[in-house]
Design an enzyme around this catalytic site. Sequence first.
Site, mmCIF file in Angstrom:
data_model
loop_
_atom_site.group_PDB
_atom_site.id
_atom_site.type_symbol
_atom_site.label_atom_id
_atom_site.label_comp_id
_atom_site.label_asym_id
_atom_site.label_seq_id
_atom_site.Cartn_x
_atom_site.Cartn_y
_atom_site.Cartn_z
ATOM 1 N N HIS A 1 11.269 -4.707 11.215
ATOM 2 C CA HIS A 1 10.832 -4.509 9.832
ATOM 3 C C HIS A 1 10.184 -3.153 9.583
ATOM 4 C CE1 HIS A 1 11.519 -8.505 8.046
ATOM 5 N NE2 HIS A 1 11.240 -8.986 9.238
ATOM 6 N N LYS B 1 1.821 -4.121 -4.486
ATOM 7 C CA LYS B 1 2.204 -4.216 -3.080
ATOM 8 C C LYS B 1 0.996 -3.864 -2.216
ATOM 9 C CE LYS B 1 5.565 -1.405 -3.904
ATOM 10 N NZ LYS B 1 6.840 -1.774 -3.298
ATOM 11 N N ARG B 2 1.134 -4.138 -0.940
ATOM 12 C CA ARG B 2 0.075 -3.777 0.002
ATOM 13 C C ARG B 2 -0.265 -2.294 -0.146
ATOM 14 N NH1 ARG B 2 1.088 -2.191 5.427
ATOM 15 N NH2 ARG B 2 3.251 -2.829 5.119
ATOM 16 N N LYS C 1 3.413 3.909 0.970
ATOM 17 C CA LYS C 1 3.906 3.293 -0.266
ATOM 18 C C LYS C 1 3.539 4.138 -1.483
ATOM 19 C CE LYS C 1 3.876 -1.388 1.659
ATOM 20 N NZ LYS C 1 5.307 -1.721 1.555
ATOM 21 N N THR D 1 11.071 -6.275 -0.998
ATOM 22 C CA THR D 1 11.610 -7.415 -1.738
ATOM 23 C C THR D 1 11.000 -7.482 -3.131
ATOM 24 O OG1 THR D 1 9.957 -8.853 -0.690
ATOM 25 C CG2 THR D 1 12.165 -8.806 0.290
ATOM 26 N N LYS E 1 12.681 -8.648 -6.809
ATOM 27 C CA LYS E 1 12.100 -9.608 -7.752
ATOM 28 C C LYS E 1 11.931 -8.986 -9.134
ATOM 29 C CE LYS E 1 9.653 -11.392 -3.772
ATOM 30 N NZ LYS E 1 8.446 -11.193 -2.957
#
Length: 843
Positions: free
Chosen positions: A387, A578-579, A584, A686, A690
């Site tokens: 991952h 998100k985290r 990110k 993901t 969504k």
Amino acid sequence: MLNEDLLAGDRRSGATHADDRQTFRVPPAPAVPPSEDAVTLLRDAILNKLAYALGRTPATARDRDWFAATALALRDRVVDACLASPAPAVPNKRVYYLSAEFLIGRLLSDMMGNLGLADTARAALAQLGVDLDAVAGAEPDAALGNGGLGRLAACFMESLASLAIPAYGYGIRYDHGLFRQLIEDGVQREVPETWLAEGNPWEFERPEAACSVGFGGEVAMTVQPDGSIRRVWRPAETVRAVPHDTTVLGWRAKHVNVLRLWQARAEEPVDLGRFNGGDHVGAVAERSRAEAISRVLYPSDSTPAGHELRLRQEFFFTSASLQDLVRRHVAERGDLRSLPDHAAIQLNDTHPAIAVPELMRLLVDEHGLSWEDAWHVTTHTLAYTNHTLLPEALETWPVELMERLLPRHMQIIYLINWMHLESLSKHGRVDAGSLAAVSLIDETHGKRVRMGHLAFLGARRVNGVSALHTELMRQTVFAPLHALDTDKIVNKTNGITFRRWLHNANPGLTRLAVEAVGARVLDDPGALDGLAAFAEDAGFQARYAAVRRGRKEALARVVKERTGIRLDPGALFDVQIKRIHEYKRQLLNILETVALYQAILAEPHRDWPARVKIFAGKAAPSYHQAKLIIRLASDVAKRVNADPAVAGRLTVAFVPNYSVSLAEAIIPAADLSEQISTAGLEASGTGNMKLALNGALTIGTLDGANIEIKEHVGDDNIFIFGLDAAGVQATKAEPGYAARAIAASPRLKAALDLIASGGFSPGEPDRFRPLLDEVTGPDRYLLTVDFDDYWRAQRAVDAAWRRPHGWWRAAILNTARTAWFSSDRTMREYAEDIWRVRVGPGA
């Protein structure tokens, strides 16, 4: 087909929080209203559970009591169906999915939706004067995961059941899942998540299936009658692993699988000798040590004790799971040499990679298989999903710690490594550098076991989770191993369950889809493609926009209650959820927010479309840079929202305590989906799927599954910016790229200067110095290089938002064309290419 294990047991001869309640939405009602008899039966069942399981009356029951009673009544429906079914044959092959995380969230919506009882439950509770939304909101989130990894595992489990693939999920029953996040004056504070405070009505405890997991001790050698040498591990400590089973119900209740979570308990609850001797605290010390294993999800590993606890957790659930499935196979099939024919074990990331030596130990030491037979069984049963490409996320463990905690496993790892390197030497690969690159032991900074390498060697297949990620695996982290076996790495792009993320999360949009293209969209995600025919239809666009407006109004109420910030539902909702992690690039979003704020102040008469920036996510407790990003977002929100000069044009909100339930409130309300990670670093994502499914347009880099989303929705219906993965690597090779990018961008420099001068932290101008030093110095995640193109893409979003017909056309096409990202498709691909198991009844 119902899983034959649900009621079989062993085969051997949470408090809720008020601010979470309003985020629930029930699934769409069936076309045919429920019968009065069905409503009455469920109502009476709920009252029965309220009285006899909970000891409550309707007059004294709280929402939490009504939830538990409803959950128990629905659970009985699953049990009744199992009892009424003919006893099924033992399945030919099962999937065993091992994951340290299962971010299942609330289960009531899944259970009602997949049973087809949402409308029945609402009517039954209404007859009792109880509101279903309030009841469902009283269910605590099972926060047994940190983000995408755990939510993916939950989606996969639901799809496995919906596809009638016999499966067990294996993980840890954490007493306290991921921490509950409080934001106090912009600072994240972590408090325990108490999801089990009032019990869990969904689970069945299975004490008869408990097993023992060892740690430490020594390895002895014994001579067998035939003269062979057998090694016996004698642990210094054993911990009892007690399983708790939760039913995983497939769509339309056609199949049930099991999520088995292990709780750690001491073999002896108290040392009576010490207790009676007056040492009342010391008498339970061993119990505390044992039970710490399943106490908290991801305890901080910044200390040696925390580091050891992480390893204990990983081995605990992996060993218990393997013991459980081996015992089941022996009871059903006898000979363990046939395990690959009847079991497929999927390792979700490196957390369960210790399965390679543990399965070998069980086969060789406990069941007497030869090394050769055991290695064949292991390498034909295990599969491994990678991952991440981030070096810090590819687990390694100090050899010293492994030898102390798992001495027999370290012996097995050494032997696997010796045989592996010896086989390469026999084929002429004797270059020291090449051998070091593929060795299971990394000796560059002290000896450490490479868990990714171990999982790679022990697996029949290794898969990435998006096309780009898989190719980069072959080129980077596993390049030396890939060169030895070029067929082992395959791609399986992630997916999401549409039952949770469309049917349950967005019932209005689901009803609209059913009306447009028929009820088959409930069973076949591919039928959503039929919505493309309505993308230009002004009437359909208006109805689609009305659904979005309703969800935005609902989200505005949530945000107002949690933060006090008022949102304009007519504004563009720009969402990054998100985290919190530097790669990110929430910081890039914040910098653009600051630059937009400055631009509005500089050109107040320009036609700036109203925009709401919504952030949510948790930072790891010891990740100081991530925590500073949260504080900066909060401080920017404080100044921007208080400035009348931008009122109605720009609003910023950081919503605390991100969870599955909060995601279910935000995602259907989002207009713009921020997927802006540095290209080449996000494995898949993901959340991007969504959000696109629910009609949000993506602004993002060519990273992870963004690439495949772009291919499916079309270039005109997504906003792409920034360097691609190859460009990132090329730029990183050029010294001074950050300084050049800042010098070339007055807009970026002005934003950085405002932050550096204390513009958002009056009285403490250096508050965000660590963030600025990273951006203006090494800038490892290339925020400065991508900033101007990100600004350009955001202004393209502004222009598109001003053209409602084009915007809603693109939104509808996003919903229509993302059917491929169903986790049902992903599970079918795993079943065919990795697990070699049939899909459907009789599998």
